[in-house]
Design a protein around this motif. Sequence first.
Motif, PDB file in Angstrom:
ATOM      1  N   GLN A   1     -68.470  63.203  42.063  1.00 22.01           N
ATOM      2  CA  GLN A   1     -68.608  63.634  40.683  1.00 22.01           C
ATOM      3  C   GLN A   1     -70.007  64.185  40.465  1.00 22.01           C
ATOM      4  O   GLN A   1     -71.005  63.579  40.850  1.00 22.01           O
ATOM      5  CB  GLN A   1     -68.365  62.447  39.749  1.00 22.01           C
ATOM      6  N   VAL A   2     -70.095  65.366  39.855  1.00 19.16           N
ATOM      7  CA  VAL A   2     -71.379  66.007  39.562  1.00 19.16           C
ATOM      8  C   VAL A   2     -71.616  65.983  38.061  1.00 19.16           C
ATOM      9  O   VAL A   2     -70.705  66.228  37.276  1.00 19.16           O
ATOM     10  CB  VAL A   2     -71.388  67.458  40.070  1.00 19.16           C
ATOM     11  N   GLN A   3     -72.829  65.675  37.686  1.00 22.48           N
ATOM     12  CA  GLN A   3     -73.212  65.689  36.267  1.00 22.48           C
ATOM     13  C   GLN A   3     -74.476  66.497  36.074  1.00 22.48           C
ATOM     14  O   GLN A   3     -75.392  66.442  36.903  1.00 22.48           O
ATOM     15  CB  GLN A   3     -73.470  64.262  35.771  1.00 22.48           C
ATOM     16  N   LEU A   4     -74.540  67.228  34.961  1.00 26.40           N
ATOM     17  CA  LEU A   4     -75.759  67.894  34.524  1.00 26.40           C
ATOM     18  C   LEU A   4     -76.139  67.267  33.196  1.00 26.40           C
ATOM     19  O   LEU A   4     -75.329  67.253  32.254  1.00 26.40           O
ATOM     20  CB  LEU A   4     -75.545  69.397  34.347  1.00 26.40           C
ATOM     21  N   VAL A   5     -77.353  66.766  33.116  1.00 27.35           N
ATOM     22  CA  VAL A   5     -77.812  66.113  31.894  1.00 27.35           C
ATOM     23  C   VAL A   5     -79.040  66.827  31.375  1.00 27.35           C
ATOM     24  O   VAL A   5     -80.068  66.907  32.061  1.00 27.35           O
ATOM     25  CB  VAL A   5     -78.129  64.626  32.145  1.00 27.35           C
ATOM     26  N   GLU A   6     -78.930  67.343  30.149  1.00 24.22           N
ATOM     27  CA  GLU A   6     -80.029  68.078  29.517  1.00 24.22           C
ATOM     28  C   GLU A   6     -80.829  67.155  28.607  1.00 24.22           C
ATOM     29  O   GLU A   6     -80.311  66.171  28.080  1.00 24.22           O
ATOM     30  CB  GLU A   6     -79.498  69.252  28.688  1.00 24.22           C
ATOM     31  N   SER A   7     -82.072  67.529  28.399  1.00 24.66           N
ATOM     32  CA  SER A   7     -82.928  66.824  27.449  1.00 24.66           C
ATOM     33  C   SER A   7     -84.001  67.776  26.960  1.00 24.66           C
ATOM     34  O   SER A   7     -84.231  68.829  27.567  1.00 24.66           O
ATOM     35  CB  SER A   7     -83.555  65.591  28.094  1.00 24.66           C
ATOM     36  N   GLY A   8     -84.651  67.400  25.859  1.00 28.26           N
ATOM     37  CA  GLY A   8     -85.796  68.160  25.382  1.00 28.26           C
ATOM     38  C   GLY A   8     -85.572  68.996  24.148  1.00 28.26           C
ATOM     39  O   GLY A   8     -86.507  69.618  23.647  1.00 28.26           O
ATOM     40  N   GLY A   9     -84.359  69.049  23.635  1.00 30.28           N
ATOM     41  CA  GLY A   9     -84.132  69.813  22.415  1.00 30.28           C
ATOM     42  C   GLY A   9     -84.735  69.121  21.208  1.00 30.28           C
ATOM     43  O   GLY A   9     -85.250  68.009  21.291  1.00 30.28           O
ATOM     44  N   GLY A  10     -84.680  69.808  20.077  1.00 29.28           N
ATOM     45  CA  GLY A  10     -85.216  69.221  18.851  1.00 29.28           C
ATOM     46  C   GLY A  10     -85.483  70.254  17.801  1.00 29.28           C
ATOM     47  O   GLY A  10     -85.014  71.395  17.887  1.00 29.28           O
ATOM     48  N   LEU A  11     -86.232  69.834  16.800  1.00 31.74           N
ATOM     49  CA  LEU A  11     -86.598  70.686  15.663  1.00 31.74           C
ATOM     50  C   LEU A  11     -88.057  71.099  15.798  1.00 31.74           C
ATOM     51  O   LEU A  11     -88.936  70.250  16.021  1.00 31.74           O
ATOM     52  CB  LEU A  11     -86.379  69.929  14.356  1.00 31.74           C
ATOM     53  N   VAL A  12     -88.324  72.385  15.660  1.00 34.19           N
ATOM     54  CA  VAL A  12     -89.683  72.892  15.779  1.00 34.19           C
ATOM     55  C   VAL A  12     -89.884  74.027  14.779  1.00 34.19           C
ATOM     56  O   VAL A  12     -88.916  74.687  14.387  1.00 34.19           O
ATOM     57  CB  VAL A  12     -89.960  73.368  17.226  1.00 34.19           C
ATOM     58  N   GLN A  13     -91.107  74.237  14.361  1.00 40.58           N
ATOM     59  CA  GLN A  13     -91.401  75.329  13.438  1.00 40.58           C
ATOM     60  C   GLN A  13     -91.537  76.654  14.186  1.00 40.58           C
ATOM     61  O   GLN A  13     -91.790  76.671  15.394  1.00 40.58           O
ATOM     62  CB  GLN A  13     -92.686  75.032  12.669  1.00 40.58           C
ATOM     63  N   THR A  14     -91.397  77.734  13.452  1.00 43.24           N
ATOM     64  CA  THR A  14     -91.591  79.060  14.018  1.00 43.24           C
ATOM     65  C   THR A  14     -92.952  79.141  14.702  1.00 43.24           C
ATOM     66  O   THR A  14     -93.961  78.694  14.149  1.00 43.24           O
ATOM     67  CB  THR A  14     -91.499  80.138  12.928  1.00 43.24           C
ATOM     68  N   GLY A  15     -92.927  79.680  15.934  1.00 48.92           N
ATOM     69  CA  GLY A  15     -94.153  79.795  16.703  1.00 48.92           C
ATOM     70  C   GLY A  15     -94.419  78.605  17.614  1.00 48.92           C
ATOM     71  O   GLY A  15     -95.336  78.660  18.451  1.00 48.92           O
ATOM     72  N   GLY A  16     -93.640  77.572  17.462  1.00 46.09           N
ATOM     73  CA  GLY A  16     -93.822  76.374  18.270  1.00 46.09           C
ATOM     74  C   GLY A  16     -93.209  76.486  19.649  1.00 46.09           C
ATOM     75  O   GLY A  16     -92.680  77.540  20.039  1.00 46.09           O
ATOM     76  N   SER A  17     -93.284  75.381  20.385  1.00 41.92           N
ATOM     77  CA  SER A  17     -92.806  75.352  21.768  1.00 41.92           C
ATOM     78  C   SER A  17     -91.929  74.129  22.002  1.00 41.92           C
ATOM     79  O   SER A  17     -92.107  73.090  21.356  1.00 41.92           O
ATOM     80  CB  SER A  17     -93.983  75.307  22.747  1.00 41.92           C
ATOM     81  N   LEU A  18     -91.023  74.288  22.937  1.00 44.17           N
ATOM     82  CA  LEU A  18     -90.205  73.185  23.424  1.00 44.17           C
ATOM     83  C   LEU A  18     -89.970  73.380  24.916  1.00 44.17           C
ATOM     84  O   LEU A  18     -89.973  74.528  25.386  1.00 44.17           O
ATOM     85  CB  LEU A  18     -88.837  73.129  22.719  1.00 44.17           C
ATOM     86  N   ARG A  19     -89.747  72.278  25.609  1.00 43.70           N
ATOM     87  CA  ARG A  19     -89.411  72.355  27.024  1.00 43.70           C
ATOM     88  C   ARG A  19     -88.109  71.606  27.261  1.00 43.70           C
ATOM     89  O   ARG A  19     -88.019  70.413  26.992  1.00 43.70           O
ATOM     90  CB  ARG A  19     -90.517  71.747  27.886  1.00 43.70           C
ATOM     91  N   LEU A  20     -87.125  72.332  27.754  1.00 43.48           N
ATOM     92  CA  LEU A  20     -85.845  71.736  28.090  1.00 43.48           C
ATOM     93  C   LEU A  20     -85.804  71.383  29.569  1.00 43.48           C
ATOM     94  O   LEU A  20     -86.380  72.083  30.396  1.00 43.48           O
ATOM     95  CB  LEU A  20     -84.695  72.695  27.772  1.00 43.48           C
ATOM     96  N   SER A  21     -85.115  70.286  29.872  1.00 43.05           N
ATOM     97  CA  SER A  21     -84.911  69.876  31.258  1.00 43.05           C
ATOM     98  C   SER A  21     -83.420  69.672  31.500  1.00 43.05           C
ATOM     99  O   SER A  21     -82.683  69.294  30.591  1.00 43.05           O
ATOM    100  CB  SER A  21     -85.640  68.570  31.555  1.00 43.05           C
ATOM    101  N   CYS A  22     -83.009  69.897  32.736  1.00 48.84           N
ATOM    102  CA  CYS A  22     -81.605  69.669  33.101  1.00 48.84           C
ATOM    103  C   CYS A  22     -81.586  69.146  34.526  1.00 48.84           C
ATOM    104  O   CYS A  22     -82.010  69.854  35.452  1.00 48.84           O
ATOM    105  CB  CYS A  22     -80.807  70.955  32.987  1.00 48.84           C
ATOM    106  N   ALA A  23     -81.100  67.927  34.698  1.00 46.27           N
ATOM    107  CA  ALA A  23     -81.064  67.299  36.006  1.00 46.27           C
ATOM    108  C   ALA A  23     -79.624  67.191  36.492  1.00 46.27           C
ATOM    109  O   ALA A  23     -78.756  66.698  35.762  1.00 46.27           O
ATOM    110  CB  ALA A  23     -81.706  65.921  35.941  1.00 46.27           C
ATOM    111  N   ALA A  24     -79.409  67.629  37.716  1.00 49.29           N
ATOM    112  CA  ALA A  24     -78.092  67.514  38.336  1.00 49.29           C
ATOM    113  C   ALA A  24     -78.061  66.261  39.202  1.00 49.29           C
ATOM    114  O   ALA A  24     -79.018  65.965  39.919  1.00 49.29           O
ATOM    115  CB  ALA A  24     -77.789  68.741  39.185  1.00 49.29           C
TER     116      ALA A  24
END
Length: 121
Positions: A1-24
Amino acid sequence: QVQLVESGGGLVQTGGSLRLSCAASGSIFSINAMGWFRQAPGKQRELVATSTSSGTTFYADSVKGRFTISRDNAKNTVYLQMNSLKPEDTAVYYCSAGIRPGIGFPVRDYWGQGTQVTVSS
């Protein structure tokens, strides 16, 4: 069984930054391309960025110069650094990977569950 799990989303203001991760994880023999897609309400899912196993990258025109995709092959993980975010980047972001689960098995596409990114104006 293979799984991909994402993290790092959220709420940010215009001009801001976010980093998403996805681990298999799971039964993985090899991973080909890994990438990020997004789907905004009422719109079709669209490609954001991809990275081959050798590091060749591709970006949608709408994110070029603002987003960076990278991967850690030792950790079976792909990242999406998102800078200078705009309200139109608001969407559910999904990661995808072409994975061969074992020797002799075909490569198939696997998807994560999605993570919400909301950019406020």
